[in-house]
Scaffold this motif. Structure first.
Motif, mmCIF file in Angstrom:
data_model
loop_
_atom_site.group_PDB
_atom_site.id
_atom_site.type_symbol
_atom_site.label_atom_id
_atom_site.label_comp_id
_atom_site.label_asym_id
_atom_site.label_seq_id
_atom_site.Cartn_x
_atom_site.Cartn_y
_atom_site.Cartn_z
ATOM 1 N N PHE A 53 -3.319 11.337 -4.261
ATOM 2 C CA PHE A 53 -2.712 11.904 -5.458
ATOM 3 C C PHE A 53 -1.322 12.389 -5.081
ATOM 4 O O PHE A 53 -1.181 13.236 -4.189
ATOM 5 C CB PHE A 53 -3.542 13.069 -6.021
ATOM 6 N N ASN A 54 -0.307 11.880 -5.743
ATOM 7 C CA ASN A 54 1.091 12.219 -5.444
ATOM 8 C C ASN A 54 1.386 12.115 -3.953
ATOM 9 O O ASN A 54 1.951 13.023 -3.344
ATOM 10 C CB ASN A 54 1.441 13.609 -5.974
ATOM 11 N N ALA A 55 0.966 11.018 -3.351
ATOM 12 C CA ALA A 55 1.193 10.676 -1.942
ATOM 13 C C ALA A 55 0.440 11.573 -0.966
ATOM 14 O O ALA A 55 0.696 11.545 0.224
ATOM 15 C CB ALA A 55 2.674 10.652 -1.609
ATOM 16 N N HIS A 56 -0.524 12.361 -1.463
ATOM 17 C CA HIS A 56 -1.367 13.179 -0.591
ATOM 18 C C HIS A 56 -2.770 12.583 -0.552
ATOM 19 O O HIS A 56 -3.310 12.200 -1.590
ATOM 20 C CB HIS A 56 -1.459 14.624 -1.094
ATOM 21 N N HIS A 57 -3.330 12.535 0.639
ATOM 22 C CA HIS A 57 -4.687 12.029 0.801
ATOM 23 C C HIS A 57 -5.652 13.058 0.234
ATOM 24 O O HIS A 57 -5.646 14.221 0.639
ATOM 25 C CB HIS A 57 -4.969 11.768 2.284
ATOM 26 N N ILE B 195 0.838 -1.199 0.000
ATOM 27 C CA ILE B 195 0.000 0.000 0.000
ATOM 28 C C ILE B 195 0.872 1.249 0.000
ATOM 29 O O ILE B 195 0.634 2.187 -0.781
ATOM 30 C CB ILE B 195 -0.966 -0.006 1.201
ATOM 31 N N ASP B 196 1.879 1.268 0.859
ATOM 32 C CA ASP B 196 2.794 2.410 0.905
ATOM 33 C C ASP B 196 3.468 2.637 -0.448
ATOM 34 O O ASP B 196 3.622 3.767 -0.899
ATOM 35 C CB ASP B 196 3.870 2.203 1.972
ATOM 36 N N THR B 197 3.862 1.567 -1.087
ATOM 37 C CA THR B 197 4.554 1.663 -2.372
ATOM 38 C C THR B 197 3.659 2.245 -3.453
ATOM 39 O O THR B 197 4.079 3.133 -4.195
ATOM 40 C CB THR B 197 5.086 0.280 -2.804
ATOM 41 N N ILE B 198 2.433 1.761 -3.554
ATOM 42 C CA ILE B 198 1.543 2.269 -4.601
ATOM 43 C C ILE B 198 1.190 3.734 -4.351
ATOM 44 O O ILE B 198 1.096 4.529 -5.279
ATOM 45 C CB ILE B 198 0.287 1.390 -4.774
ATOM 46 N N ILE B 199 1.022 4.114 -3.087
ATOM 47 C CA ILE B 199 0.706 5.511 -2.766
ATOM 48 C C ILE B 199 1.906 6.405 -3.077
ATOM 49 O O ILE B 199 1.773 7.463 -3.693
ATOM 50 C CB ILE B 199 0.295 5.648 -1.285
ATOM 51 N N ARG B 200 3.087 5.986 -2.678
ATOM 52 C CA ARG B 200 4.294 6.791 -2.822
ATOM 53 C C ARG B 200 4.798 6.852 -4.264
ATOM 54 O O ARG B 200 5.252 7.901 -4.727
ATOM 55 C CB ARG B 200 5.389 6.224 -1.917
ATOM 56 N N ASP B 201 4.705 5.750 -4.989
ATOM 57 C CA ASP B 201 5.340 5.678 -6.307
ATOM 58 C C ASP B 201 4.440 6.044 -7.476
ATOM 59 O O ASP B 201 4.918 6.140 -8.605
ATOM 60 C CB ASP B 201 5.912 4.274 -6.530
ATOM 61 N N VAL C 167 -4.731 7.549 -6.950
ATOM 62 C CA VAL C 167 -4.696 6.177 -6.458
ATOM 63 C C VAL C 167 -6.031 5.918 -5.770
ATOM 64 O O VAL C 167 -6.407 6.634 -4.842
ATOM 65 C CB VAL C 167 -3.527 5.949 -5.474
ATOM 66 N N VAL C 168 -6.755 4.926 -6.253
ATOM 67 C CA VAL C 168 -8.059 4.555 -5.714
ATOM 68 C C VAL C 168 -7.879 3.243 -4.963
ATOM 69 O O VAL C 168 -7.587 2.217 -5.578
ATOM 70 C CB VAL C 168 -9.099 4.386 -6.852
ATOM 71 N N LEU C 169 -8.043 3.289 -3.639
ATOM 72 C CA LEU C 169 -7.903 2.076 -2.830
ATOM 73 C C LEU C 169 -9.271 1.698 -2.267
ATOM 74 O O LEU C 169 -9.866 2.455 -1.503
ATOM 75 C CB LEU C 169 -6.917 2.300 -1.688
ATOM 76 N N ARG C 170 -9.751 0.517 -2.657
ATOM 77 C CA ARG C 170 -11.020 0.002 -2.149
ATOM 78 C C ARG C 170 -10.732 -0.886 -0.956
ATOM 79 O O ARG C 170 -10.080 -1.910 -1.065
ATOM 80 C CB ARG C 170 -11.761 -0.780 -3.239
ATOM 81 N N LYS D 280 -4.949 21.051 -9.822
ATOM 82 C CA LYS D 280 -5.005 22.480 -9.472
ATOM 83 C C LYS D 280 -4.449 22.735 -8.071
ATOM 84 O O LYS D 280 -4.484 23.862 -7.595
ATOM 85 C CB LYS D 280 -6.442 22.985 -9.554
ATOM 86 N N GLY D 281 -4.003 21.686 -7.380
ATOM 87 C CA GLY D 281 -3.410 21.841 -6.068
ATOM 88 C C GLY D 281 -4.388 21.746 -4.905
ATOM 89 O O GLY D 281 -4.020 22.016 -3.768
#
Length: 152
Positions: free
Chosen positions: A88-92, A15-21, A27-30, A128-129
């Motif tokens: 998105f880009n390791a941000h929730h 999970i950490d890898t998919i979020i970070r990389d 990233v959609v995690l169900r 858009k940030g």
């Protein structure tokens, strides 16, 4: 069977890898159980749309019964299933859908197009940030649950 087409993440490291990389994609995690009927319905929608959203989103399934992912289940207070958390880009990424909880989507989607619209809105907002976006769906297509918060 739809859950066989999507990657299943069973460890915290995965999970950490998919979020970070995963860069410049949502990233959609169900979070849920593969044996639950509502999770299977959502998995069907996710698997059928994963190719359509592949340019701007990556979809992964997380089994909440796995011991190693309990830290995420507790952190996001996942008690109702299925629950979807967006990054998105390791941000929730949060979404204001008119419910009390902006941190996750609880329940299934009514159609494939609803899922695509939500992910696209999150992607556009993230580009858009923004860290919180407004849900593009009409209120009648947003699942409603009575949420009880602990220690509030």
């Amino acid at each position: 069977m739809a859950s066989l087409l999507l990657p299943t993440l069973t460890t915290k490291r995965e999970i950490d890898t998919i979020i970070r990389d995963t860069l410049d994609k949502v990233v959609v995690l169900r979070f849920g159980r593969a044996s639950d009927a509502s999770c299977l319905q959502l998995d069907d929608i996710l698997s059928k749309t994963s190719r359509d959203v592949s340019r701007f989103a990556t979809v992964g399934l997380v089994d909440v019964d796995s011991e190693e992912v309990k830290v995420y289940v507790e952190y996001f207070d996942i008690t109702l299933m299925p629950a979807i958390v967006f990054f998105f880009n390791a941000h929730h990424m949060k979404m204001d859908s008119g419910t009390a909880d902006h941190t996750k989507w609880i329940g299934s989607f009514h159609s494939k197009q609803d899922f695509i619209d939500v992910v696209e809105a999150i992607f556009r907002g993230a580009m858009k940030g923004k860290l919180i976006v407004t849900c593009p769906l009409p209120p009648e297509r947003i699942p409603r649950f009575q949420l009880l918060f602990k220690d509030v």
